[in-house]
Scaffold this motif. Structure first.
Motif, PDB file in Angstrom:
ATOM      1  N   PRO A  87       1.136  -1.004  -0.116  1.00 48.46           N
ATOM      2  CA  PRO A  87      -0.289   0.038   0.100  1.00 48.46           C
ATOM      3  C   PRO A  87       1.019   1.833  -0.128  1.00 48.46           C
ATOM      4  CG  PRO A  87      -1.204  -1.346   1.649  1.00 48.46           C
ATOM      5  CD  PRO A  87       0.592  -1.736   1.715  1.00 48.46           C
ATOM      6  N   HIS A  88       0.374   2.092  -0.572  1.00 44.28           N
ATOM      7  CA  HIS A  88       1.505   3.302  -1.161  1.00 44.28           C
ATOM      8  C   HIS A  88       0.775   4.106   0.168  1.00 44.28           C
ATOM      9  CE1 HIS A  88       3.323   7.166  -2.200  1.00 44.28           C
ATOM     10  NE2 HIS A  88       3.036   6.328  -3.027  1.00 44.28           N
ATOM     11  N   PRO A  89       1.880   4.820   1.155  1.00 42.89           N
ATOM     12  CA  PRO A  89       2.020   5.264   2.301  1.00 42.89           C
ATOM     13  C   PRO A  89       1.550   6.493   2.616  1.00 42.89           C
ATOM     14  CG  PRO A  89       4.135   4.856   1.815  1.00 42.89           C
ATOM     15  CD  PRO A  89       3.386   4.629   0.937  1.00 42.89           C
ATOM     16  N   LYS A  90       1.367   7.772   1.249  1.00 41.03           N
ATOM     17  CA  LYS A  90       1.032   8.413   1.298  1.00 41.03           C
ATOM     18  C   LYS A  90      -0.351   9.180   0.299  1.00 41.03           C
ATOM     19  CE  LYS A  90       5.371  10.923   3.282  1.00 41.03           C
ATOM     20  NZ  LYS A  90       5.821  11.730   3.688  1.00 41.03           N
ATOM     21  N   LYS A  91       0.092   8.263  -0.375  1.00 40.54           N
ATOM     22  CA  LYS A  91      -1.332   7.964  -1.242  1.00 40.54           C
ATOM     23  C   LYS A  91      -2.411   7.223  -1.320  1.00 40.54           C
ATOM     24  CE  LYS A  91       1.803  10.448  -4.681  1.00 40.54           C
ATOM     25  NZ  LYS A  91       1.749  10.549  -6.381  1.00 40.54           N
ATOM     26  N   PRO A  92      -3.856   7.280  -0.664  1.00 43.58           N
ATOM     27  CA  PRO A  92      -4.297   6.426  -0.151  1.00 43.58           C
ATOM     28  C   PRO A  92      -5.107   5.660  -2.068  1.00 43.58           C
ATOM     29  CG  PRO A  92      -4.853   8.228   1.325  1.00 43.58           C
ATOM     30  CD  PRO A  92      -3.419   8.713   0.489  1.00 43.58           C
ATOM     31  N   GLY A  93      -5.363   5.140  -1.762  1.00 40.27           N
ATOM     32  CA  GLY A  93      -6.077   4.250  -2.685  1.00 40.27           C
ATOM     33  C   GLY A  93      -4.709   3.876  -4.280  1.00 40.27           C
ATOM     34  N   HIS A  94      -4.176   3.997  -3.523  1.00 36.65           N
ATOM     35  CA  HIS A  94      -3.034   3.841  -5.081  1.00 36.65           C
ATOM     36  C   HIS A  94      -1.794   2.771  -4.328  1.00 36.65           C
ATOM     37  CE1 HIS A  94      -3.925   7.962  -5.829  1.00 36.65           C
ATOM     38  NE2 HIS A  94      -3.410   7.259  -7.455  1.00 36.65           N
ATOM     39  N   ILE A  95      -1.266   1.855  -5.187  1.00 36.62           N
ATOM     40  CA  ILE A  95      -0.568   0.929  -5.105  1.00 36.62           C
ATOM     41  C   ILE A  95       1.153   1.253  -5.480  1.00 36.62           C
ATOM     42  CG2 ILE A  95       0.551  -1.524  -5.462  1.00 36.62           C
ATOM     43  CD1 ILE A  95      -2.602  -2.471  -5.334  1.00 36.62           C
ATOM     44  N   LEU A  96       1.909   0.958  -4.370  1.00 34.82           N
ATOM     45  CA  LEU A  96       3.579   1.146  -4.274  1.00 34.82           C
ATOM     46  C   LEU A  96       4.051   0.108  -5.171  1.00 34.82           C
ATOM     47  CD1 LEU A  96       5.583   3.207  -4.889  1.00 34.82           C
ATOM     48  CD2 LEU A  96       6.154   2.758  -2.074  1.00 34.82           C
ATOM     49  N   VAL A  97       4.423  -0.187  -6.484  1.00 39.58           N
ATOM     50  CA  VAL A  97       5.150  -1.333  -6.446  1.00 39.58           C
ATOM     51  C   VAL A  97       6.753  -1.474  -6.849  1.00 39.58           C
ATOM     52  CG1 VAL A  97       5.199  -2.674  -8.872  1.00 39.58           C
ATOM     53  CG2 VAL A  97       3.259  -1.669  -8.694  1.00 39.58           C
ATOM     54  N   LEU A  98       7.109  -1.745  -6.371  1.00 34.02           N
ATOM     55  CA  LEU A  98       8.750  -1.697  -5.992  1.00 34.02           C
ATOM     56  C   LEU A  98       9.532  -2.777  -6.478  1.00 34.02           C
ATOM     57  CD1 LEU A  98       8.948  -1.447  -2.222  1.00 34.02           C
ATOM     58  CD2 LEU A  98       9.409   0.707  -4.038  1.00 34.02           C
ATOM     59  N   LEU A  99      10.427  -2.082  -7.735  1.00 31.61           N
ATOM     60  CA  LEU A  99      10.864  -2.882  -8.512  1.00 31.61           C
ATOM     61  C   LEU A  99      12.432  -3.305  -8.410  1.00 31.61           C
ATOM     62  CD1 LEU A  99       9.260  -2.053 -12.305  1.00 31.61           C
ATOM     63  CD2 LEU A  99       8.368  -4.349 -10.483  1.00 31.61           C
TER      64      LEU A  99
END
Length: 547
Positions: A87-99
């Motif tokens: 889950p994105h820590p500062k953007k609710p409703g977004h997913i943080l995809v780490l590559l």
């Protein structure tokens, strides 16, 4: 939101096994899961040399102490590209995809393709390197941007989109350069600068650069400036002493330098606050299913682009093999043109075998067709030779015309590859022996053409003789001039020597005369003295004697 991600740790997204790139089906399943509402993704990818702490930064971004591999050996742990959706820590409703990617410079893997895929898939791209910004990094970034363009071009069905440079640049991610273990003072012209200023300073062009400098120095920097319009640079001090850090397979924050930890926190804060949603042309925001499609498209087309490069090289190898075989087998002039054509067919067969061994995923046999197009230049020629078309006056000129027609036909042939002219010129050069053989074995030239050729040779020979005589005369004149100059110089030096000798002789004569006068005066004086004594009285002589 966390329950919708269902990832407790990273998973390999794109596998790199024995130089082959494949999307991992298990990871694709996670991306293909449709959620309601549809959740956009922010994709952050990191690349760089292995053993430079990339995975440590990625674990910090994931908010975990472990996850991505933190190997401490020389061999890198990450094979291909690993994905972790959180889950994105500062953007609710977004997913943080780490590559997280395998380390560049690992001799076991094909890292440039991994590099290019990371650029294509991310919305924020981090290039992680050690120490200062150097030319090698610039060259690598330049090469990968060109490679990325090629994969992108193959992936887009809209040709006009790829021709529009502004639209091409729009799909490139924001760029962040992280410099690890930086030990120099950040100064420019004696003044302190920030990391961003250092990056800007490093990307400056050489003014008035020569052509070679433009290619090696300015061109990579121009490319980076163009494709990455938004750029940042973060500088990190050494976390701890390097020997101690090598022992920290699971480093704890309390074991690291507080200044380093603050730099890491600043970096993570920037990524969380400024990384944008992955967006396609037309403003389409990417979600997880869409990201799955991008992964499949880019991986497949990366393989095709790799095949194009490898197979173009295979074509070059096959042509080189053909030239080598013809050079070894053909002794000009051959008895007949048919003998030369038979040798051509044997060499051609071997060249095709070389291509087949060297080719890589020749989809639809496009590159073998390219090779066949080149070699087929001789097919019509061979048929016409058998039919006797060239066995008449002017046959050599007909042969040349046939080559020109076949060359034109080759240019008009579609889908020949990316090195059309280079391959054609290489091949035509290999046919110079054939052209010479045709000229030497052509028995059908008219007598008039032979006479013209003889007269031309005579005229050239006569002109050459005239030129030679003129050159000999010119050289003779130069020699005479030089000889005259030498003679005059000799006379001048001889006159100077004679003058010096004469002056010296006069001096010697004057010195001798002076000595003679001195002796004569002395003798005369003595004589007069004795004469004076002789006329004096005796007593005076006695007195004088006593005196």
């Amino acid at each position: 939101m966390a329950s919708e991600v269902h990832m407790t740790g990273p998973m390999c997204l794109i596998e790199n096994t024995n130089g082959r790139l494949m999307a991992n089906p298990e990871a694709l399943k996670i991306l293909s899961a449709i959620t309601q509402p549809v959740v956009p993704v922010v994709v952050m990818a990191i690349v760089g040399l292995y053993r430079t702490g990339k995975s440590y930064l990625m674990n910090k971004l994931a908010g975990k102490k472990k996850g991505f591999s933190l190997g401490s050996t020389v061999q890198s742990h990450t094979k291909g590209i690993w994905m972790w959706c959180v889950p994105h820590p500062k953007k609710p409703g977004h997913i943080l995809v780490l590559l997280d990617t395998e380390g560049l410079g690992d001799v076991e893997k094909n890292d440039s393709w991994i590099f290019a895929l990371a650029v294509l898939l991310s919305s924020t791209f981090v290039y992680n390197s050690m120490g200062i910004i150097n030319q090698q990094a610039m060259d690598q970034l330049h090469y990968v941007t060109e490679l990325t363009h090629r994969i992108r071009s193959k992936s887009s069905p809209n040709e006009n989109e790829n021709k529009d440079s502004a639209d091409f640049v729009s799909f490139f991610p924001d760029f962040v350069w992280t410099l690890r273990d930086f030990s120099l003072d950040l100064l420019a012209e004696g003044q302190p600068i920030t990391g961003d200023k250092y990056l800007t300073y490093s990307l400056r062009l050489k003014q008035g650069a020569a052509q070679e400098d433009y290619k090696t120095f300015n061109l990579p920097r121009l490319c980076i400036q163009k494709v990455f319009p938004k750029k940042r640079c973060f500088i990190f001090d050494r976390p701890v002493h390097h020997k101690k850090f090598a022992q920290l397979t699971k480093p704890r924050d309390e074991e690291l330098d507080p200044k380093f930890l603050q730099q890491v926190a600043d970096f993570c804060s920037y990524i969380f606050s400024n990384s944008k949603t992955k967006t396609l042309s037309g403003g389409i925001k990417v979600n997880r299913p869409c990201l799955e499609s991008l992964v499949l498209t880019y991986v497949n087309n990366a393989v095709l682009a790799l095949a194009q490069i490898e197979n173009s090289a295979a074509v070059q190898k096959s042509i080189a093999h053909y030239e080598q075989q013809m050079g070894q087998k053909v002794q000009l002039p051959t008895e007949t043109l048919q003998e030369l054509l038979d040798l051509h067919r044997d060499s051609e067969r071997g060249a095709i075998e070389v291509f087949i061994r060297s080719s890589f995923k020749d989809v639809d046999h496009l590159f073998q067709k390219e090779l066949a197009v080149i070699f087929d230049i001789f097919s019509p020629l061979e048929e016409e030779v058998k039919a006797g078309i060239y066995l008449k006056p002017g046959g050599y000129h007909l042969f040349i015309q046939m080559l020109q027609d076949l060359k034109k036909k080759y240019h008009e042939e579609p889908r020949k590859g990316i090195q059309v002219e280079e391959i054609l010129q290489t091949y035509l050069k290999s046919k110079e022996s054939m052209t010479d053989a045709i000229l030497q074995t052509d028995q059908t030239l008219t007598e008039k053409e032979k006479e013209i050729e003889v007269e031309r040779v005579k005229a050239e020979s006569a002109q050459a003789s005239v030129n030679m005589l003129q050159e000999m005369q010119r050289k003779n004149e130069q020699m005479m001039e030089q000889k005259e100059r030498s003679y005059q110089e000799h006379l001048k030096q001889l006159a100077e020597k004679m003058e010096r000798d004469r002056a010296q002789l006069l001096k010697e004569q004057e010195r001798t005369l002076a000595l003679k006068l001195q002796v004569s005066n002395c003798i005369t004086s003595r004589f007069l003295f004795f004469c004076f004594l002789s006329i004096l009285p005796d007593h005076k002589l006695s007195v004088a004697g006593r005196t």
